[in-house]
Design a protein around this motif. Structure first.
Motif, short mmCIF file in Angstrom:
data_model
loop_
_atom_site.label_atom_id
_atom_site.label_comp_id
_atom_site.label_asym_id
_atom_site.label_seq_id
_atom_site.Cartn_x
_atom_site.Cartn_y
_atom_site.Cartn_z
N GLY A 759 40.00 -16.32 -12.81
CA GLY A 759 38.69 -16.90 -12.57
C GLY A 759 38.72 -18.01 -11.56
O GLY A 759 39.79 -18.46 -11.10
N TYR A 760 37.54 -18.48 -11.22
CA TYR A 760 37.43 -19.53 -10.20
C TYR A 760 38.11 -20.83 -10.63
O TYR A 760 38.46 -21.65 -9.79
CB TYR A 760 35.95 -19.80 -9.91
CG TYR A 760 35.27 -18.73 -9.09
CD1 TYR A 760 35.98 -17.65 -8.59
CD2 TYR A 760 33.91 -18.81 -8.82
CE1 TYR A 760 35.36 -16.67 -7.86
CE2 TYR A 760 33.27 -17.84 -8.09
CZ TYR A 760 34.00 -16.77 -7.60
OH TYR A 760 33.37 -15.82 -6.88
N PHE A 761 38.27 -21.02 -11.94
CA PHE A 761 38.88 -22.27 -12.41
C PHE A 761 40.30 -22.40 -11.87
O PHE A 761 40.78 -23.50 -11.58
CB PHE A 761 38.88 -22.29 -13.95
CG PHE A 761 39.38 -23.59 -14.52
CD1 PHE A 761 38.56 -24.72 -14.59
CD2 PHE A 761 40.69 -23.72 -14.97
CE1 PHE A 761 39.03 -25.91 -15.10
CE2 PHE A 761 41.17 -24.91 -15.49
CZ PHE A 761 40.33 -26.01 -15.56
N PHE A 762 40.99 -21.25 -11.72
CA PHE A 762 42.37 -21.27 -11.23
C PHE A 762 42.48 -20.84 -9.76
O PHE A 762 43.54 -20.95 -9.17
CB PHE A 762 43.26 -20.38 -12.09
CG PHE A 762 43.44 -20.91 -13.47
CD1 PHE A 762 44.30 -21.99 -13.70
CD2 PHE A 762 42.75 -20.38 -14.53
CE1 PHE A 762 44.47 -22.49 -14.99
CE2 PHE A 762 42.92 -20.88 -15.82
CZ PHE A 762 43.77 -21.95 -16.06
N GLY A 763 41.40 -20.34 -9.21
CA GLY A 763 41.46 -19.99 -7.79
C GLY A 763 40.47 -18.92 -7.42
O GLY A 763 40.31 -17.92 -8.13
N ARG A 764 39.79 -19.17 -6.31
CA ARG A 764 38.90 -18.15 -5.76
C ARG A 764 39.71 -17.12 -4.98
O ARG A 764 40.87 -17.38 -4.62
CB ARG A 764 37.87 -18.81 -4.85
CG ARG A 764 36.89 -19.73 -5.56
CD ARG A 764 35.98 -20.43 -4.57
NE ARG A 764 35.03 -21.29 -5.26
CZ ARG A 764 33.84 -20.89 -5.69
NH1 ARG A 764 33.48 -19.63 -5.49
NH2 ARG A 764 33.03 -21.71 -6.32
N PRO A 765 39.10 -15.98 -4.65
CA PRO A 765 39.80 -15.03 -3.77
C PRO A 765 40.17 -15.72 -2.46
O PRO A 765 39.35 -16.40 -1.84
CB PRO A 765 38.77 -13.92 -3.56
CG PRO A 765 37.92 -13.97 -4.78
CD PRO A 765 37.81 -15.43 -5.13
N MET A 766 41.41 -15.57 -2.02
CA MET A 766 41.91 -16.34 -0.87
C MET A 766 42.62 -15.42 0.12
O MET A 766 42.96 -14.26 -0.18
CB MET A 766 42.87 -17.42 -1.36
CG MET A 766 44.07 -16.89 -2.14
SD MET A 766 45.02 -18.20 -2.94
CE MET A 766 43.90 -18.73 -4.21
N SER A 767 42.84 -15.99 1.29
CA SER A 767 43.49 -15.24 2.36
C SER A 767 44.98 -15.07 2.02
O SER A 767 45.53 -15.78 1.19
CB SER A 767 43.34 -15.98 3.68
OG SER A 767 44.06 -17.20 3.64
#
Length: 787
Positions: A759-767
């Motif tokens: 989830g966003y709490f631990f990280g958004r989709p990233m490059s």
């Protein structure tokens, strides 16, 4: 020697004088046959000639009586009788020469008999009349002249007999007149002989020309009869003929067979009665019989008239052609024509016409008939300023039934659906099948707008009721889109297209609903079209890229894996949401090549991570059911060098509704390679414990809706998550909670026992670069990642 030519040769066209006299066979033609026709007439006039000559002999005897010794007269009469007896026998032997060849001996014998008779008639002038006065001689000549004229009339076919008789008798008269110095009478006799000669030749020409024409007509009649017999014997057609009272005459065997009667029984009966069956008594004739009766009444020729006949209680279709018969005097004598039984062809034509407009599986009108009916409804609405409507129906969940239970059950289901549709139709509505699981309804008069929704709701409710087919209880639904004419379209094509757009909207809302057309739907469809066009070029333009969202351990918060997520940036459309382009890619099957590309990219990028970190790749049902899916996985692994245990394939429950056996087989192939398989969005679809027992998933992912519900204290969400965790633990599977966005949600997830969190709490989709940067530190600070 035979004087006739072969019978197959035609009679002569030209009749020269010498040929008519029998002195030559000039020109072309069958003169032997013509001679036979000439001499056969002698027998038919023999009695009349004998009677005429007997009367003339009696007249001459009376003129000579008292002037010539009676013994001389009696001797002359005896001689004359003997020549007649001889000539009679000859004429009788020639009676059949019209059917056989006449011989030269017969011609010679007849000529000698004629000469003998002529010499006997010359005696009263050359011999006996010399003993009488000139006045009596002229009287005798007058009788003989009348006899010469009678010869021209009685035997016109054989002018040589007249020529011989006139030449001998006339020559005797001329000689007698010259002896008495009656030169004027001699000249008159010569002139009379010339007239007789010309008259005999011209009369013979006319007689023979008539005989030739008569023979030609007989030949034509024979040829026609032969052709007609061959026609009836070699064809399925028959000949028919009626008189002025419309009663059949000259019933041929084939016509009698068509009537299912014997020829004698049909002879003389009215034609209409024979073919009308019980309608003859009731007077309720089919229109085709009315038309036939009118044509016969008006004496009009007709061709290929299709008539419905009732023969022995069976309905038949006849094709009749007829022509009035008019005799040489212009009098109407009835009709003659030809007929044939075209029942089989008519039934085949009707069947073809039915197949052209009706669906063979359901018996409902097909697309063609629906289109024609819609066109008629539009014309009526335009003429009378009313409204009509077109409803397009698509069955929900039908594909799942067809894929799981087979086409046989699917066809039975479509037949049941069609029955239920027909039950709901009134006289104002027509339902039909467009193809596949798509149906349609044409509402002819839709002036009341509420009626359209009522029809749609009625159909949805009826089609949604359970079906019992082959010991299976099936549940499907129906999505309906409608368009109203001419408001939403003045042509059939436009109206159907707009109803289809409304149907798409109905299915997008979840199905089992009715939506009406709105102009905005057209704009949405145009947007979809442009999106599809851009999507087809996105691969070549390298507009796709992959981002990665971390999945962490619920306790240590260490990164365990990344979920590879597809993104699309278009120069014109900008960043397109996956929610928009992924369903479109699945509908167009572009998801297969796109999915293969994502798989290769994810495996290649995962090689830059620590050896214990997995990469999870979402796989569409279209990909999984593709025959090359396993090969594409092997290619991605071998191309990147990524170990199989580091690749996790994520699937949703919906793939098992399409083809459970093929999906299971494909996943088992992937597992045999060493890859892990995760079940995504568990609990939101058609959850079944059956495939959890048959397939050993590595992870069960709990949908974000349950996570968010549990954080707010929703009892159902809490119960579902506990149940899923307990089931996964018992089956040796891991659980991942999706959609963790707040600290409270993370705490609840930990308490419920989920092992992994995403989830966003631990990280958004990233490059890819950002994903690699996470491994520079041992742990992932929560607050920093959120920032």
């Amino acid at each position: 020697m035979n004087i006739r030519t072969p019978a197959s040769k035609a009679l002569p066209k030209e009749l020269p004088a010498l040929a008519v006299l029998g002195l030559s066979d000039s020109g072309d033609g069958d003169w032997g046959r013509l001679r036979g026709l000439q001499y056969s007439t002698l027998w038919r006039t023999a009695f009349t000639r004998i009677t005429t000559q007997a009367t003339a002999a009696l007249a001459v005897s009376l003129l000579l009586l008292g002037r010539v010794h009676p013994a001389a007269i009696a001797s002359w009469l005896l001689l004359l009788a003997l020549t007649h007896c001889h000539g009679y026998r000859i004429d009788r032997s020639l009676a059949d020469t019209d059917r056989r060849q006449v011989t030269r001996d017969e011609v010679k014998a007849q000529m000698l008999g004629s000469i003998g008779n002529s010499l006997a008639w010359a005696l009263p002038l050359c011999g006996l009349a010399l003993f009488v006065d000139s006045q009596t001689q002229v009287k005798v000549w007058t009788v003989l002249a009348m006899l010469m004229a009678a010869s021209v009339i009685l035997i016109p076919a054989v002018p040589m007999n007249t020529l011989v008789f006139s030449g001998i008798v006339g020559g005797a008269a001329v000689a007698a007149f010259v002896v008495r110095a009656s030169y004027d009478m001699a000249a008159i006799a010569i002139l009379f002989m010339g007239i007789i000669l010309l008259g005999a030749i011209e009369g013979a020409r006319r007689y023979l020309a008539a005989k030739i024409a008569e023979a030609g007509m007989a030949e034509k009649d024979e040829v026609v009869s032969l052709l007609l017999r061959e026609f009836e014997e070699g064809q399925a057609d028959w000949l028919w003929q009626i008189d002025t009272g419309r009663r059949v005459r000259s019933v041929s065997p084939r016509f009698a067979y068509a009537l299912d009667r014997d020829a004698a029984g049909a002879e003389g009966m009215p034609l209409i009665q024979l073919i009308s069956g019980p309608a003859w008594e009731t007077g309720q004739f089919p229109p085709s019989l009315h038309e036939l009766a009118e044509r016969l009444k008006r004496r009009e020729p007709f061709s290929n008239l299709l008539v419905r006949a009732m023969i022995d209680g069976q309905s038949r279709w006849w094709e009749l052609s007829g022509t009035p018969r008019i005799n040489e005097n212009g009098v109407f004598e009835g009709f003659r024509g030809v007929g044939s039984d075209v029942t089989e062809a008519r039934e085949n034509s009707d069947k073809i016409a039915w197949l052209a407009r009706y669906d063979t599986l359901t018996g409902l009108p097909n697309r063609m008939m629906l289109t024609e009916t819609m066109a008629g409804a539009l014309d009526y609405a335009d003429k009378w300023r009313t409204r009509c409507a077109f409803l397009m129906i698509d069955l929900d969940r039908f594909k799942a039934v067809n894929d799981t239970l087979g086409h046989h059950v699917g066809d039975q289901l479509l037949a049941r659906v069609s029955e239920r549709l027909k039950e709901q139709m009134s006289e104002n509505e027509l339902c039909g099948r467009l193809g596949g699981d798509e149906f349609a309804i044409v509402v002819r008069d839709a002036t009341d707008a509420k009626q359209i929704d009522q029809v749609a709701r009625r159909v949805i409710d009826r089609l949604s009721q359970p079906y019992e087919i082959d010991h299976h209880t099936l549940f499907i639904g129906a999505s309906i889109g409608s368009a109203m004419g001419p408001r939403d379209g003045s042509s059939v094509e436009t109206l159907m297209r707009n109803a289809d757009l409304a149907l798409y909207r109905s299915k997008d809302t979840g199905g089992n609903a009715h939506c009406t057309y709105e102009p905005a739907l057209h704009a949405h469809a145009e947007e979809r079209r442009k999106l599809e066009f851009a999507l087809r070029r996105a691969m070549d333009r390298k507009e796709f890229h992959v981002v990665y969202q971390p999945v962490v351990d619920a306790i240590s918060e260490a990164v365990l894996s990344f979920e590879a997520l597809l993104r699309w940036d278009n120069a014109e459309l900008g960043a397109v949401s996956p929610a928009k382009f992924v369903p479109l890619a699945e509908d167009t099957r572009l998801i297969v090549p796109i999915g293969e590309w994502v798989l290769r990219e994810a495996c290649r990028e995962a090689m830059n991570w620590p050896p214990h970190v997995r990469v999870a790749v979402n796989v569409s049902g279209e990909q999984l059911l593709d025959s090359n899916f396993a090969a594409s996985v092997v290619g991605a692994l071998s191309g990147s060098g990524l170990p199989a245990h580091r690749l996790e394939i994520e699937v949703t429950e919906s793939i098992f509704l399409r083809d459970a056996s093929q999906a299971r087989a494909a996943l088992e192939q992937i597992m045999s390679l060493g890859c892990a398989v995760a079940l995504d969005d568990f609990g939101t679809g058609y959850s079944s414990l059956g495939y959890l027992r048959k397939l050993r998933f590595s992870t069960i992912k709990v949908d974000r809706s349950f996570v968010q519900g549990a954080a707010t204290g929703n009892a159902e969400s809490l119960a579902i998550i506990r149940a899923v965790v307990a089931m996964a633990d018992s089956l040796g599977m891991s659980t991942t909670a999706e959609g963790a966005e707040t600290e409270k949600q993370v705490q609840v997830i930990r308490k419920l026992g989920c092992r992994k969190i995403q989830g966003y709490f631990f990280g958004r989709p990233m490059s890819p670069n950002d994903a690699q940067g996470l491994f520079r530190n041992q742990a992932l600070p929560a607050r920093q990642s959120v920032a």
